[in-house]
Design an enzyme around this catalytic site. Structure first.
Site, PDB file in Angstrom:
ATOM      1  N   LYS A  94       0.845  -1.202   0.000  1.00  0.00           N
ATOM      2  CA  LYS A  94       0.000   0.000   0.000  1.00  0.00           C
ATOM      3  C   LYS A  94       0.878   1.249   0.000  1.00  0.00           C
ATOM      4  N   CYS A  96     -11.823   0.636  17.290  1.00  0.00           N
ATOM      5  CA  CYS A  96     -10.480   0.158  16.971  1.00  0.00           C
ATOM      6  C   CYS A  96      -9.588   0.114  18.215  1.00  0.00           C
ATOM      7  N   MET A  97      -9.307   1.264  18.806  1.00  0.00           N
ATOM      8  CA  MET A  97      -8.307   1.339  19.867  1.00  0.00           C
ATOM      9  C   MET A  97      -8.889   1.626  21.253  1.00  0.00           C
ATOM     10  N   MET A 116      -6.632  -6.125  16.816  1.00  0.00           N
ATOM     11  CA  MET A 116      -8.100  -6.195  16.887  1.00  0.00           C
ATOM     12  C   MET A 116      -8.642  -7.524  17.407  1.00  0.00           C
ATOM     13  N   GLY A 153      -3.916   0.810  14.915  1.00  0.00           N
ATOM     14  CA  GLY A 153      -4.459   0.575  13.582  1.00  0.00           C
ATOM     15  C   GLY A 153      -4.227   1.698  12.604  1.00  0.00           C
ATOM     16  N   GLN A 154      -4.760   2.874  12.922  1.00  0.00           N
ATOM     17  CA  GLN A 154      -4.756   3.963  11.949  1.00  0.00           C
ATOM     18  C   GLN A 154      -3.536   4.863  12.143  1.00  0.00           C
TER      19      GLN A 154
HETATM   20  N1  MGD Z   1     -16.281  -6.147  10.011  1.00  0.00           N
HETATM   21  C1  MGD Z   1     -15.367  -5.299  10.468  1.00  0.00           C
HETATM   22  N2  MGD Z   1     -15.618  -3.984  10.442  1.00  0.00           N
HETATM   23  C2  MGD Z   1     -14.689  -3.120  10.934  1.00  0.00           C
HETATM   24  C3  MGD Z   1     -13.471  -3.597  11.466  1.00  0.00           C
HETATM   25  C4  MGD Z   1     -13.228  -5.001  11.476  1.00  0.00           C
HETATM   26  O1  MGD Z   1     -12.171  -5.493  11.898  1.00  0.00           O
HETATM   27  N3  MGD Z   1     -14.215  -5.807  10.969  1.00  0.00           N
HETATM   28  N4  MGD Z   1     -12.549  -2.711  11.960  1.00  0.00           N
HETATM   29  C5  MGD Z   1     -12.992  -1.410  12.428  1.00  0.00           C
HETATM   30  C6  MGD Z   1     -11.811  -0.524  12.529  1.00  0.00           C
HETATM   31  S1  MGD Z   1     -10.530  -1.080  13.527  1.00  0.00           S
HETATM   32  C7  MGD Z   1     -11.703   0.638  11.879  1.00  0.00           C
HETATM   33  S2  MGD Z   1     -10.353   1.650  12.195  1.00  0.00           S
HETATM   34  C8  MGD Z   1     -12.795   1.109  10.997  1.00  0.00           C
HETATM   35  C9  MGD Z   1     -12.351   1.927   9.798  1.00  0.00           C
HETATM   36  O2  MGD Z   1     -13.505   2.319   9.135  1.00  0.00           O
HETATM   37  P1  MGD Z   1     -13.641   3.689   8.318  1.00  0.00           P
HETATM   38  O3  MGD Z   1     -12.932   4.788   8.961  1.00  0.00           O
HETATM   39  O4  MGD Z   1     -15.092   3.886   8.121  1.00  0.00           O
HETATM   40  O5  MGD Z   1     -12.982   3.235   6.939  1.00  0.00           O
HETATM   41  P2  MGD Z   1     -12.073   3.997   5.892  1.00  0.00           P
HETATM   42  O6  MGD Z   1     -12.232   3.252   4.621  1.00  0.00           O
HETATM   43  O7  MGD Z   1     -10.720   4.152   6.416  1.00  0.00           O
HETATM   44  O8  MGD Z   1     -12.794   5.405   5.777  1.00  0.00           O
HETATM   45  C10 MGD Z   1     -12.068   6.585   5.614  1.00  0.00           C
HETATM   46  C11 MGD Z   1     -12.834   7.455   4.637  1.00  0.00           C
HETATM   47  O9  MGD Z   1     -12.222   8.748   4.581  1.00  0.00           O
HETATM   48  C12 MGD Z   1     -12.002   9.130   3.211  1.00  0.00           C
HETATM   49  N5  MGD Z   1     -10.788   9.989   3.235  1.00  0.00           N
HETATM   50  C13 MGD Z   1      -9.515   9.664   2.950  1.00  0.00           C
HETATM   51  N6  MGD Z   1      -8.679  10.694   3.209  1.00  0.00           N
HETATM   52  C14 MGD Z   1      -9.458  11.709   3.662  1.00  0.00           C
HETATM   53  C15 MGD Z   1      -9.167  13.032   4.131  1.00  0.00           C
HETATM   54  O10 MGD Z   1      -8.017  13.493   4.187  1.00  0.00           O
HETATM   55  N7  MGD Z   1     -10.229  13.770   4.568  1.00  0.00           N
HETATM   56  C16 MGD Z   1     -11.514  13.301   4.527  1.00  0.00           C
HETATM   57  N8  MGD Z   1     -12.480  14.096   4.966  1.00  0.00           N
HETATM   58  N9  MGD Z   1     -11.801  12.056   4.058  1.00  0.00           N
HETATM   59  C17 MGD Z   1     -10.792  11.268   3.668  1.00  0.00           C
HETATM   60  C18 MGD Z   1     -11.865   7.834   2.455  1.00  0.00           C
HETATM   61  O11 MGD Z   1     -12.250   8.001   1.112  1.00  0.00           O
HETATM   62  C19 MGD Z   1     -12.797   6.890   3.237  1.00  0.00           C
HETATM   63  O12 MGD Z   1     -14.101   6.868   2.719  1.00  0.00           O
HETATM   64  O13 MGD Z   1     -13.525  -0.031  10.522  1.00  0.00           O
HETATM   65  C20 MGD Z   1     -14.096  -0.789  11.552  1.00  0.00           C
HETATM   66  N10 MGD Z   1     -14.952  -1.783  10.935  1.00  0.00           N
HETATM   67  N1  MGD Z   2      -3.699  -4.114   4.954  1.00  0.00           N
HETATM   68  C1  MGD Z   2      -4.280  -3.414   5.924  1.00  0.00           C
HETATM   69  N2  MGD Z   2      -3.558  -3.093   7.028  1.00  0.00           N
HETATM   70  C2  MGD Z   2      -4.169  -2.400   8.016  1.00  0.00           C
HETATM   71  C3  MGD Z   2      -5.507  -1.964   7.908  1.00  0.00           C
HETATM   72  C4  MGD Z   2      -6.221  -2.295   6.719  1.00  0.00           C
HETATM   73  O1  MGD Z   2      -7.397  -1.940   6.551  1.00  0.00           O
HETATM   74  N3  MGD Z   2      -5.565  -3.024   5.769  1.00  0.00           N
HETATM   75  N4  MGD Z   2      -6.105  -1.290   8.930  1.00  0.00           N
HETATM   76  C5  MGD Z   2      -5.319  -0.817  10.042  1.00  0.00           C
HETATM   77  C6  MGD Z   2      -6.188  -0.775  11.230  1.00  0.00           C
HETATM   78  S1  MGD Z   2      -7.179   0.587  11.453  1.00  0.00           S
HETATM   79  C7  MGD Z   2      -6.189  -1.748  12.164  1.00  0.00           C
HETATM   80  S2  MGD Z   2      -7.213  -1.605  13.516  1.00  0.00           S
HETATM   81  C8  MGD Z   2      -5.237  -2.847  12.115  1.00  0.00           C
HETATM   82  C9  MGD Z   2      -5.852  -4.218  12.454  1.00  0.00           C
HETATM   83  O2  MGD Z   2      -4.834  -5.160  12.505  1.00  0.00           O
HETATM   84  P1  MGD Z   2      -5.129  -6.637  12.963  1.00  0.00           P
HETATM   85  O3  MGD Z   2      -5.887  -6.673  14.214  1.00  0.00           O
HETATM   86  O4  MGD Z   2      -3.857  -7.382  12.909  1.00  0.00           O
HETATM   87  O5  MGD Z   2      -6.098  -7.147  11.764  1.00  0.00           O
HETATM   88  P2  MGD Z   2      -7.472  -7.938  11.683  1.00  0.00           P
HETATM   89  O6  MGD Z   2      -7.414  -8.680  10.403  1.00  0.00           O
HETATM   90  O7  MGD Z   2      -8.612  -7.023  11.900  1.00  0.00           O
HETATM   91  O8  MGD Z   2      -7.518  -8.973  12.901  1.00  0.00           O
HETATM   92  C10 MGD Z   2      -6.382  -9.687  13.313  1.00  0.00           C
HETATM   93  C11 MGD Z   2      -6.665 -11.129  13.550  1.00  0.00           C
HETATM   94  O9  MGD Z   2      -7.546 -11.342  14.638  1.00  0.00           O
HETATM   95  C12 MGD Z   2      -7.995 -12.659  14.472  1.00  0.00           C
HETATM   96  N5  MGD Z   2      -9.082 -12.967  15.398  1.00  0.00           N
HETATM   97  C13 MGD Z   2     -10.402 -12.978  15.182  1.00  0.00           C
HETATM   98  N6  MGD Z   2     -11.067 -13.355  16.278  1.00  0.00           N
HETATM   99  C14 MGD Z   2     -10.136 -13.613  17.233  1.00  0.00           C
HETATM  100  C15 MGD Z   2     -10.189 -14.067  18.580  1.00  0.00           C
HETATM  101  O10 MGD Z   2     -11.245 -14.296  19.164  1.00  0.00           O
HETATM  102  N7  MGD Z   2      -9.014 -14.241  19.221  1.00  0.00           N
HETATM  103  C16 MGD Z   2      -7.813 -14.015  18.622  1.00  0.00           C
HETATM  104  N8  MGD Z   2      -6.721 -14.232  19.321  1.00  0.00           N
HETATM  105  N9  MGD Z   2      -7.733 -13.568  17.361  1.00  0.00           N
HETATM  106  C17 MGD Z   2      -8.884 -13.376  16.676  1.00  0.00           C
HETATM  107  C18 MGD Z   2      -8.383 -12.709  13.013  1.00  0.00           C
HETATM  108  O11 MGD Z   2      -8.422 -14.046  12.534  1.00  0.00           O
HETATM  109  C19 MGD Z   2      -7.296 -11.868  12.379  1.00  0.00           C
HETATM  110  O12 MGD Z   2      -6.309 -12.658  11.732  1.00  0.00           O
HETATM  111  O13 MGD Z   2      -4.677  -2.951  10.828  1.00  0.00           O
HETATM  112  C20 MGD Z   2      -4.142  -1.736  10.337  1.00  0.00           C
HETATM  113  N10 MGD Z   2      -3.440  -2.101   9.132  1.00  0.00           N
HETATM  114  S1  SF4 Z   3       2.411   2.742   7.168  1.00  0.00           S
HETATM  115 FE1  SF4 Z   3       1.323   0.782   6.992  1.00  0.00          FE
HETATM  116  S2  SF4 Z   3       0.357   0.872   4.982  1.00  0.00           S
HETATM  117 FE2  SF4 Z   3       1.969   2.432   4.979  1.00  0.00          FE
HETATM  118  S3  SF4 Z   3       3.769   1.418   4.149  1.00  0.00           S
HETATM  119 FE3  SF4 Z   3       3.861   1.223   6.371  1.00  0.00          FE
HETATM  120  S4  SF4 Z   3       2.918  -0.765   6.759  1.00  0.00           S
HETATM  121 FE4  SF4 Z   3       2.311  -0.190   4.693  1.00  0.00          FE
HETATM  122 MO    MO Z   4      -8.683   0.289  13.185  1.00  0.00          MO
END
Ligand code: MGD
Ligand code: MGD
Ligand code: SF4
Ligand code: MO
Length: 760
Positions: free
Chosen positions: A88, A180-181, A348, A385-386
């Site tokens: 990415k 998330c956090m 997560m 995460g973010q």
């Molecule tokens: N099923 C499931 N759902 C999840 C999760 C999961 O593990 N499973 N994880 C949760 C977690 S940890 C997270 S962090 C959330 C993330 O969920 P979201 O925050 O809803 O997802 P993003 O796609 O990051 O949304 C960011 C948006 O901001 C826009 N954007 C990008 N840059 C900018 C900018 O500079 N300004 C503005 N105004 N907009 C911008 C992008 O186009 C995008 O639409 O999802 C949650 N939802």
């Molecule tokens: N490529 C990519 N990287 C990202 C993001 C992205 O959208 N894409 N988002 C960023 C953000 S905002 C976040 S929050 C992080 C998330 O980073 P991670 O938490 O590492 O990612 P996830 O895939 O949401 O979940 C991690 C693992 O939790 C496992 N899991 C599910 N249920 C359980 C359980 O009950 N117990 C245990 N021990 N494990 C379980 C799932 O199988 C999964 O492999 O990633 C960040 N980095």
């Molecule tokens: S900040 Fe995350 S998404 Fe960007 S290069 Fe590093 S690991 Fe990849």
């Molecule tokens: Mo997140």
């Protein structure tokens, strides 16, 4: 090398930077991972350091430009990631040029149900302000809300928080870090009295036991995974343990993989604690000096804590419900305790759980019991995460229960301190905590929240139980600041505000190891796009709150904010813009402009807030001790039943970012991930007569969704997996929205479901 003659940099900073690189070269470590050529060259005339747009690893990148356009992006060899970036990050060069940007404001002239049509900024912001004013006049300040993001710059989240809490006088400020956090923040705060990880990424280079639980860094934090692999290559005796119900790529690279039944990890952590206490693995001097035990309300002694574990958490007692052999629990507990240095990394899989706070606190408790703390490599590290959840939201307190720098709304003294620091009259900040994410959107459905500004997040796709929440959003006036007009949330907006992206604006992000880093503005935003900060400032002006929001440039806001931090244990007053521009970030605490930053918090010699002579001091609590509480296991409401015999868990893939709005537009990333599938184990597929590619219906107590099956032995039998990046598989329509009672973070990781074959 950049920065040597920049203003505001003292020689000490420069030497430190050079020494770091020289030492790294001497050890051969500057080449860990897939290092690209040391001096960037190729198809660019100029290179400028910046920070990746995407995840919380917060990688330093070099942005290459030619003729005013971004032509290349590489890893920054001088940053903490030593030049390593993921796919990415390397595709960032395409991001500013993807098709479909929202470039003018849009409004629904005929109200809900009418089409969105182009408008001027004046019309759009006039409409937002008048809707906010009307709601406040009719129903009070708590009828409006801000829903933000860990992807905004710190200056933006800080300004939104101040505008709503000290200006509009509502604490309805929340955002996606709640999803998330939030459990990480409550877990750390209950244990150490302060939020944010005590350690650093660098601890990976010193650990000989890496305990990775509920995280998939191979996909989600690749440079950290690469760093673990490098540690293993250089020190083959290092043990990598992965705890994940799925056999992920991270699990494939581990020495030991435990696959618990989703939702049961607290049995594992308590059982590890039981083994540690029963087998004499407790670091008694450490515990006597630095730890206090409690049952949550009253103090306990160690014997009572041990008795709590002995009663219910002996490995043989929990093994079946946990789904992990007792011998494996014992083996992992011994390795954790006896390693020279153990580092835990989690994300997560522990945070997004109805016991997320307990799980977070319990990992830290294992470190405290065994004295795996404060030495290089020994640390409980919650991976964020973010890119700016830590700095922008957790530290600024831009959540509904919180105020800046660890303060909380419910505490009158904290409110008073912030009123003084913000220069507003006593009693300005409402004593009523605002609504956390899930409740906030529910309140839109109930008519309690009537107008909201949503910025840099896509809740219509990312919230759990999303179909219900979309219906709720449809009942409120929504202003959405976005870079694309077609996100699921943008489609529900009454006003769309075109936002500037990443290097089209400047600002500071705080990544996962307390490191603040600066991203410069290198491009002019397209069309009429404006930074989110500019949008917030204009809203303040239109609401008559321009005097309160007097800092109007990113640097002015940052200066105000860093000076506020000086009145707290999150002190980063010494992290100035000139230093940030010259250096590869600085880790707080960092109280003065000559302070080098703090890699190890609570540790004398590293952390400036620790009193000399104390060694380790948990200054988050008045007695200087950390807290271990009894954490009884409570069954998830989504354990399998006769009606819903399977469990759905959800997560991520390396090529895609969250709801896919950005990464699905970049062909290399879209094709790399392909469409999202419902992943199912071979035995479950057999039983349900599911063939590869079959169309399935997944049904939960919350809703149903159809998608295509992918059969894989990476899934534990009984567990399905899906990612949430693909609008063709809006998996959150079935995901449960139970929340942790303390952190209010939803349990995305566990939903009980059943399967049906759908018509093709
Ligand atoms: N099923 C499931 N759902 C999840 C999760 C999961 O593990 N499973 N994880 C949760 C977690 S940890 C997270 S962090 C959330 C993330 O969920 P979201 O925050 O809803 O997802 P993003 O796609 O990051 O949304 C960011 C948006 O901001 C826009 N954007 C990008 N840059 C900018 C900018 O500079 N300004 C503005 N105004 N907009 C911008 C992008 O186009 C995008 O639409 O999802 C949650 N939802
Ligand atoms: N490529 C990519 N990287 C990202 C993001 C992205 O959208 N894409 N988002 C960023 C953000 S905002 C976040 S929050 C992080 C998330 O980073 P991670 O938490 O590492 O990612 P996830 O895939 O949401 O979940 C991690 C693992 O939790 C496992 N899991 C599910 N249920 C359980 C359980 O009950 N117990 C245990 N021990 N494990 C379980 C799932 O199988 C999964 O492999 O990633 C960040 N980095
Ligand atoms: S900040 Fe995350 S998404 Fe960007 S290069 Fe590093 S690991 Fe990849
Ligand atoms: Mo997140």
């Amino acid at each position: 090398m950049q920065g040597s003659d920049e203003p505001g940099i003292d020689r000490r900073d420069l030497l430190r930077m050079l020494a770091g690189v020289a030492a790294a070269n001497a050890l051969g470590v500057a080449t860990w991972g897939a290092l690209e050529a040391l001096l960037p060259k190729g198809n660019a005339d100029s290179w400028t350091k910046a920070v990746c747009r995407f995840c919380g690893t917060g990688c330093g990148v070099q942005v290459g430009m030619r003729d005013g356009k971004v032509t290349d992006v590489r890893g920054d060899e001088l940053a903490h990631n030593a030049g390593v970036i993921c796919v990415k990050g390397s595709m960032l060069r395409a991001l500013p040029y993807v098709k479909g940007r929202l470039t003018t404001p849009m409004i629904r002239r005929g109200g809900k149900g009418s089409p969105l049509t182009a408008a001027t900024w004046d019309e759009a912001m006039g409409l937002v302000a008048s809707q906010f004013q009307a709601a406040i006049a009719a129903s009070g300040p708590d009828s409006v809300a801000f829903y933000g993001s860990g992807q905004l710059f710190t200056e933006e989240s800080y300004t939104a928080n101040k505008l709503f809490k000290a200006g509009i006088r509502t604490n309805n400020v929340d955002g996606n870090p709640r999803l998330c956090m939030a459990s990480a923040a409550t877990g750390y705060t209950q244990t150490f009295g302060k939020d944010e990880p005590p350690g650093s990424y660098e601890d990976i280079d010193h650990a000989d036991c890496l305990f990775v639980i509920g995280a998939n860094p191979f996909h989600c934090h690749p440079p950290l995974h690469e760093r673990m692999m490098r540690r293993k290559r250089l020190h083959p005796e290092t043990t990598i343990i992965c705890v994940d119900p799925r056999r992920t790529d991270t699990a494939d690279h581990a020495d030991i993989h435990l696959a618990p039944i989703p939702g049961t990890d607290l049995l594992l952590l308590n059982s590890m604690a039981q083994v540690i206490c029963a087998d004499g693995l407790v670091d008694v001097p450490f515990v006597e000096r630095h730890v206090r035990f409690t049952d949550g309300s009253a103090p306990l002694d160690f014997a009572a804590f041990k008795a709590f574990l002995d009663a219910s958490y002996v490995p043989e007692q929990v093994s079946q419900e946990l789904g992990v052999p007792a011998l494996d629990i014992r083996r992992v507990a011994h390795r954790f305790a006896t390693a020279k240095a153990t580092m835990s990394l989690w994300t997560m899989g522990l945070n997004q759980r109805t016991q997320g706070t307990a799980l977070n606190a319990m990992v830290s408790s294992l470190h405290l019991l065994t004295g795996q703390f404060g030495r290089p490599g020994a640390t409980p590290f919650s991976v964020t995460g973010q890119p700016n959840a830590c700095g922008g939201v957790r530290d600024t307190g831009a959540l509904s229960h919180a105020l800046p720098n660890g303060r909380v709304v419910a505490n009158p003294k904290h409110r008073q301190e912030m009123e003084e620091l913000w220069g507003v009259p006593p009693g300005t900040i409402s004593p009523k905590p605002g609504l956390p994410a899930v409740d906030l959107f529910q309140a839109m459905g109930d008519g309690k929240v009537r107008a909201a500004l949503i910025m840099c997040t896509n809740p219509a796709q990312s919230l759990p139980n999303s179909a219900v929440q979309c219906a709720n959003m449809g009942k409120a006036f929504l202003a959405v600041a976005e870079i694309f007009g077609d996100s699921e949330t943008a489609q529900l907006a009454d006003v769309l505000l075109p936002a500037a992206l990443w290097i089209e604006k400047e600002g500071v992000t705080g990544q996962g190891e307390r490191r603040y880093q600066y991203t410069p503005r290198l491009l002019r935003p397209p069309g009429e796009c404006r930074s989110d900060l500019a949008i917030l400032v204009e809203l303040a002006d239109r609401l008559g709150l321009g005097k309160l929001i007097s800092a109007r440039t990113p640097e002015a806001v940052w200066d105000e904010w860093r000076q506020i931090s000086a009145h707290s244990k999150y002190n980063f007053a010494g992290i100035t813009y000139p230093r940030l521009k010259a250096l590869r970030g600085l880790q707080w605490p960092c109280p003065t402009p000559d302070h080098p930053g703090t890699p190890r918090r609570f540790v004398e010699g590293s952390d400036p807030l620790v009193a000399p002579g104390t060694g380790i001091e948990f200054y988050g609590f008045p007695d200087g001790k950390a807290v271990i509480a009894t954490r009884p296991y409570v069954r998830s409401p989504e354990l399998p039943s006769a009606e819903f015999p399977l469990q759905l868990t959800t997560g991520r893939v390396v090529e895609q970012w969250h709801t896919g709005t950005m990464t699905m537009r970049i062909p290399e990333l879209r094709d790399g991930a392909g469409p999202a599938h419902i992943e199912i184990s071979p035995s479950d597929a057999d039983r349900a007569h599911v063939a590869e590619g079959a169309r399935l219906r997944v049904i939960s107590r919350f809703g149903s969704i159809e998608g295509l099956a992918h059969i894989t032995d990476r899934c534990r039998p009984g567990t399905l997996f899906a990612s949430f990046y693909d609008v063709k598989l809006l998996i959150n329509r079935v995901v449960a929205d139970h929340v942790d009672p303390v952190s209010k973070e939803p349990e995305y990781k566990v939903t009980a479901v059943r399967l049906e074959l759908a018509q093709a």
